[in-house]
Scaffold this active site. Structure first.
Site, PDB file in Angstrom:
ATOM      1  N   SER A 116       0.826  -1.201   0.000  1.00 61.80           N
ATOM      2  CA  SER A 116       0.000   0.000   0.000  1.00 61.80           C
ATOM      3  C   SER A 116       0.860   1.250   0.000  1.00 61.80           C
ATOM      4  O   SER A 116       1.965   1.261   0.555  1.00 61.80           O
ATOM      5  CB  SER A 116      -0.887   0.000   1.258  1.00 61.80           C
ATOM      6  OG  SER A 116      -1.486   1.259   1.467  1.00 61.80           O
ATOM      7  N   TYR A 138      -2.421  -0.127  10.050  1.00 63.77           N
ATOM      8  CA  TYR A 138      -2.586  -0.704   8.714  1.00 63.77           C
ATOM      9  C   TYR A 138      -1.295  -0.558   7.917  1.00 63.77           C
ATOM     10  O   TYR A 138      -0.789  -1.517   7.322  1.00 63.77           O
ATOM     11  CB  TYR A 138      -3.746  -0.022   7.986  1.00 63.77           C
ATOM     12  CG  TYR A 138      -3.839  -0.394   6.527  1.00 63.77           C
ATOM     13  CD1 TYR A 138      -4.226  -1.668   6.139  1.00 63.77           C
ATOM     14  CD2 TYR A 138      -3.513   0.529   5.530  1.00 63.77           C
ATOM     15  CE1 TYR A 138      -4.297  -2.024   4.798  1.00 63.77           C
ATOM     16  CE2 TYR A 138      -3.576   0.188   4.194  1.00 63.77           C
ATOM     17  CZ  TYR A 138      -3.976  -1.089   3.833  1.00 63.77           C
ATOM     18  OH  TYR A 138      -4.023  -1.438   2.504  1.00 63.77           O
TER      19      TYR A 138
END
Length: 337
Positions: free
Chosen positions: A134, A159
């Site tokens: 990501s 995350y």
């Protein structure tokens, strides 16, 4: 082009990118074994509708297994006797903001689950494992655009930390077991069949319902919005080109068979411009509720795609002026709004 991988295992196959990738792989003649646990982080019906479309389009090319890939025993049982030629590991607990509320979901899915897929690749001697990272790994990086060589050791959300940990674990498996891998740092993917927790869906839903849109950081945000079709073209291009175990440095710095790429649109759009395009597509003005920055969020993302363009020919072609109206058209037909 025909692929060297006739059958591909895709995790997160009921998800936004996973379903779109599965569709594209089968459209060019490959078979897909799809794994997803259909969790309720967002509407399960949307996931089921994506799966129904895949089954209707591709018939027995598509095999779906409903299971949690973080459950080692369940994963082993489900895949016993099933052959596949490559893995695309897209499944994860997604979302920056939710990681502040439910950290254990991220540890289970993104850490334990990633190790399970690495172990599966090692046990099966899989010739290529592509996995989702990501853009959030760049944290509060103020240098734009983000390059794969930039430091990624100051994450601003759990995350982001789990995604960076996945990259490090993958590097270990590339080193110890010479497992060829490609990590893809996705930048704000959007388009038809997208995720309801993403800004574009939320904004569209509220705008069409006549409710105010929540705009964080008082609108001083930029995102490298990347249309789903461009993303899928890039994922497939990477899948077809596993990194070689030749000792040469790969994007991301590894000298093992492990490459890490940014996969984005290579242009950073101001959030207020995105809202303007959305207003035009919906044919109405938005009421804006200006709010401060959210914890764990970053003000700007912007992908330097030099490496992936050079190595695979990746060349995104869809500006938000084209992609956002396509999403709105799909959203209205899907929801009846």
């Amino acid at each position: 082009m025909a692929s060297r991988y006739p059958k591909v295992l895709v995790t997160g196959a009921a998800g936004f990118i996973g379903a779109a990738l599965s569709d594209a792989l089968m459209a060019r003649g490959q078979s897909v074994i799809g794994i997803d646990n259909l969790n309720d982080y967002y509407a399960v019906q949307l996931k089921r509708d994506r799966l129904s479309q895949l089954a209707a389009r591709h018939g027995d090319r598509f095999t779906f297994l409903e299971l949690d890939f973080a459950d080692t025993a369940a994963l082993d049982r489900a895949l016993s006797g099933r052959e596949f030629d490559a893995i695309v590991h897209l499944g994860a607990q997604a979302g920056v903001r939710y990681s502040l509320q439910n950290p254990h979901a991220y540890v289970r899915s993104n850490l334990s689950g990633h190790v399970n897929m690495l172990e599966l690749g090692r046990a099966r001697q899989t010739p290529h494992l592509v996995y989702a990272s990501s853009s959030s790994v760049y944290g509060g990086n103020e240098k734009l655009p983000f390059a794969v060589e930039d430091r990624t050791d100051h994450p601003v959300s759990l995350y982001a930390a789990t995604k960076r940990a996945d990259e490090l674990m993958s590097e270990t498996y590339a080193h110890l077991f010479r497992l060829p891998q490609t990590g893809l740092r996705f930048f704000t993917v959007y388009g038809p069949w997208g995720r309801p927790d993403m800004a574009l869906w939320k904004f569209t839903e509220r705008l069409l319902a006549g409710r105010p849109i929540e705009v964080f950081n008082n609108g001083q945000m930029q995102r490298d919005f990347t249309y789903i079709d461009d993303i899928i073209a890039g994922v497939i291009a990477c899948l077809d080109r596993p990194p070689t175990d030749d000792g040469a440095a790969k994007p991301g710095g590894s000298t093992k068979p492990h490459a890490v790429y940014n996969i984005g649109n290579n242009r950073s759009e101001k959030l207020m411009r995105m809202i303007e395009v959305l207003e035009e597509a919906c044919g109405r003005k938005a009421e804006l509720s200006m709010l401060p920055m959210q914890p764990g969020d970053v003000p700007a993302t912007y992908a330097d795609i030099t490496a992936i363009a050079r190595d695979t020919g990746y060349a995104p072609t869809t500006p938000i002026e084209v992609g956002i109206p396509r999403f709105v058209e799909w959203y209205r037909s899907y929801t009846g709004q």
